[in-house]
Design a protein around this motif. Structure first.
Motif, PDB file in Angstrom:
ATOM      1  N   VAL A  56       0.858  -1.187   0.000  1.00 32.49           N
ATOM      2  CA  VAL A  56       0.000   0.000   0.000  1.00 32.49           C
ATOM      3  C   VAL A  56       0.895   1.238   0.000  1.00 32.49           C
ATOM      4  N   VAL A  57       0.656   2.140  -0.939  1.00 38.17           N
ATOM      5  CA  VAL A  57       1.352   3.436  -0.938  1.00 38.17           C
ATOM      6  C   VAL A  57       0.307   4.485  -0.564  1.00 38.17           C
ATOM      7  N   THR A  58       0.503   5.137   0.578  1.00 36.25           N
ATOM      8  CA  THR A  58      -0.556   6.024   1.086  1.00 36.25           C
ATOM      9  C   THR A  58      -0.655   7.325   0.308  1.00 36.25           C
ATOM     10  N   HIS A  59       0.456   7.778  -0.255  1.00 35.81           N
ATOM     11  CA  HIS A  59       0.426   8.960  -1.132  1.00 35.81           C
ATOM     12  C   HIS A  59       1.729   9.031  -1.911  1.00 35.81           C
ATOM     13  N   MET A  60       1.691   9.797  -3.004  1.00 36.17           N
ATOM     14  CA  MET A  60       2.798   9.741  -3.938  1.00 36.17           C
ATOM     15  C   MET A  60       3.869  10.777  -3.594  1.00 36.17           C
ATOM     16  N   HIS A  61       4.427  10.646  -2.409  1.00 37.60           N
ATOM     17  CA  HIS A  61       5.617  11.395  -2.018  1.00 37.60           C
ATOM     18  C   HIS A  61       6.758  10.385  -1.878  1.00 37.60           C
ATOM     19  N   ILE A  62       7.930  10.798  -2.344  1.00 36.30           N
ATOM     20  CA  ILE A  62       9.033   9.868  -2.519  1.00 36.30           C
ATOM     21  C   ILE A  62       9.436   9.192  -1.203  1.00 36.30           C
ATOM     22  N   ASP A  63       9.264   9.895  -0.066  1.00 40.55           N
ATOM     23  CA  ASP A  63       9.632   9.270   1.210  1.00 40.55           C
ATOM     24  C   ASP A  63       8.619   8.192   1.625  1.00 40.55           C
ATOM     25  N   GLY A  92      -3.793   7.646 -10.318  1.00 42.47           N
ATOM     26  CA  GLY A  92      -2.714   8.256 -11.098  1.00 42.47           C
ATOM     27  C   GLY A  92      -1.320   7.894 -10.608  1.00 42.47           C
ATOM     28  N   GLY A  93      -1.226   7.104  -9.539  1.00 46.94           N
ATOM     29  CA  GLY A  93       0.075   6.811  -8.944  1.00 46.94           C
ATOM     30  C   GLY A  93       1.017   6.058  -9.862  1.00 46.94           C
ATOM     31  N   LEU A  94       0.486   5.076 -10.576  1.00 44.00           N
ATOM     32  CA  LEU A  94       1.352   4.283 -11.442  1.00 44.00           C
ATOM     33  C   LEU A  94       1.864   5.117 -12.626  1.00 44.00           C
ATOM     34  N   GLN A  95       1.005   5.975 -13.137  1.00 44.48           N
ATOM     35  CA  GLN A  95       1.428   6.850 -14.239  1.00 44.48           C
ATOM     36  C   GLN A  95       2.543   7.766 -13.760  1.00 44.48           C
ATOM     37  N   LEU A  96       2.396   8.290 -12.541  1.00 41.44           N
ATOM     38  CA  LEU A  96       3.444   9.156 -11.983  1.00 41.44           C
ATOM     39  C   LEU A  96       4.759   8.384 -11.862  1.00 41.44           C
ATOM     40  N   MET A  97       4.689   7.158 -11.372  1.00 42.14           N
ATOM     41  CA  MET A  97       5.909   6.352 -11.233  1.00 42.14           C
ATOM     42  C   MET A  97       6.562   6.104 -12.585  1.00 42.14           C
ATOM     43  N   GLY A  98       5.749   5.908 -13.608  1.00 35.04           N
ATOM     44  CA  GLY A  98       6.269   5.578 -14.927  1.00 35.04           C
ATOM     45  C   GLY A  98       7.035   6.705 -15.575  1.00 35.04           C
ATOM     46  N   TYR A 108       6.428  -2.551 -18.332  1.00 33.27           N
ATOM     47  CA  TYR A 108       6.312  -3.679 -17.402  1.00 33.27           C
ATOM     48  C   TYR A 108       5.610  -3.316 -16.097  1.00 33.27           C
ATOM     49  N   LEU A 109       5.504  -2.014 -15.822  1.00 29.83           N
ATOM     50  CA  LEU A 109       4.889  -1.605 -14.538  1.00 29.83           C
ATOM     51  C   LEU A 109       3.528  -2.269 -14.314  1.00 29.83           C
TER      52      LEU A 109
END
Ligand SMILES: [Zn+2]
Ligand SMILES: [Zn+2]
Length: 257
Positions: A56-63, A92-98, A108-109
């Motif tokens: 689980v990623v609670t929010h898209m901050h790098i820490d 939108g988290g996966l798109q941000l990571m990509g 592959y994500l």
């Protein structure tokens, strides 16, 4: 249930430490709550990456998600292709990571991870644990997490200024992992998306949690001062999260790993 602290620093790590991450193990189920930079190394002391059931990623901050990248590569290049790991993250988290991956990796994500979007009101289940999410007050979309298993309840604030979701997530929890990023005198700075020590204590007190585990304290501050300030407003047991710390919920005591 066994909880292991993988990372406990806010924003950037203390020397030898890691940013936010927690491993929850119940029976055969391994669940990760946030995987900030430095956490994967600590995770691999406790569990195999191919054996994880969900992250689980609670929010898209790098820490809070930095080490999802090395986890992705560990899975991607494993000859057994143990793909399809459940990755629960905000819209939108996966798109941000990509965006920072090369095209060859980016494709592959969505194969390495089976993505599920989290939102308030959309509950989830991992193994025998029920997860519910409550919107935080933070510069990006994020969620506090409430986890209920066999005879225990745990909550994790993620990052947030005071808001109703924090208390809903934490209500009556046996253990509340709560951010206390700043000392009490930094209320103005905290209003941009974090809690001060006393605000964290007030949330815990109002929510009636049995035990409070403080995390996400900025490394520039003395954690001892933060604990004393929290204790001035919260009457229960207060502890500081540290990498390697272990808690057993559901009737047993905790100790240092
Ligand atoms: Zn953070
Ligand atoms: Zn944050």
């Amino acid at each position: 249930m066994k909880l292991t602290v993988l990372g406990a620093s806010g924003t950037y790590p203390r020397p030898g430490g890691a940013t936010n991450g927690f491993l929850v193990q119940e029976g055969e189920t391994d669940l990760v709550l946030d995987l900030g930079n430095g956490c994967l190394s600590n995770l691999l002391k406790e569990a195999g990456f191919a054996d994880l059931d969900a992250v689980v990623v609670t929010h898209m901050h790098i820490d809070h998600f930095g080490d999802v990248y090395p986890l992705f590569f560990a899975l991607r290049f494993n000859p057994d292709e143990p793909w399809g790991l459940r990755l629960l993250l905000p819209r939108g988290g996966l798109q941000l990571m990509g965006r920072i991956l090369g095209e060859d990796s980016r494709e592959y994500l969505p194969r390495v991870f089976a993505v599920e979007t989290i939102s308030e009101g959309r509950d989830s289940r991992v193994g025998k644990m029920d997860l519910s999410f409550y919107a935080t007050r933070h510069p990006v979309e994020g969620y506090s997490v409430r986890l209920e298993g066999g005879g225990w309840t745990m909550a994790y604030s993620s990052d947030s200024s005071p808001c109703p979701g924090l208390e809903k997530a934490a209500a009556g929890a046996d253990l509340f992992i709560c951010e206390a990023t700043l000392p009490a005198s930094y209320e103005e700075e905290a209003s941009h998306g974090h809690l001060t020590s006393t605000q964290a204590g007030e949330v815990a007190e109002r929510a009636g949690v049995k035990r409070l585990l403080l995390t996400h304290i900025w490394p520039t501050f003395d954690p001892g001062d933060i604990v004393r300030e929290v204790e001035s407003v919260y009457g229960g047991e207060v502890e500081l999260a540290q990498e390697g710390m272990v808690f057993l919920l559901g009737g047993e005591e905790h100790g240092q790993a």
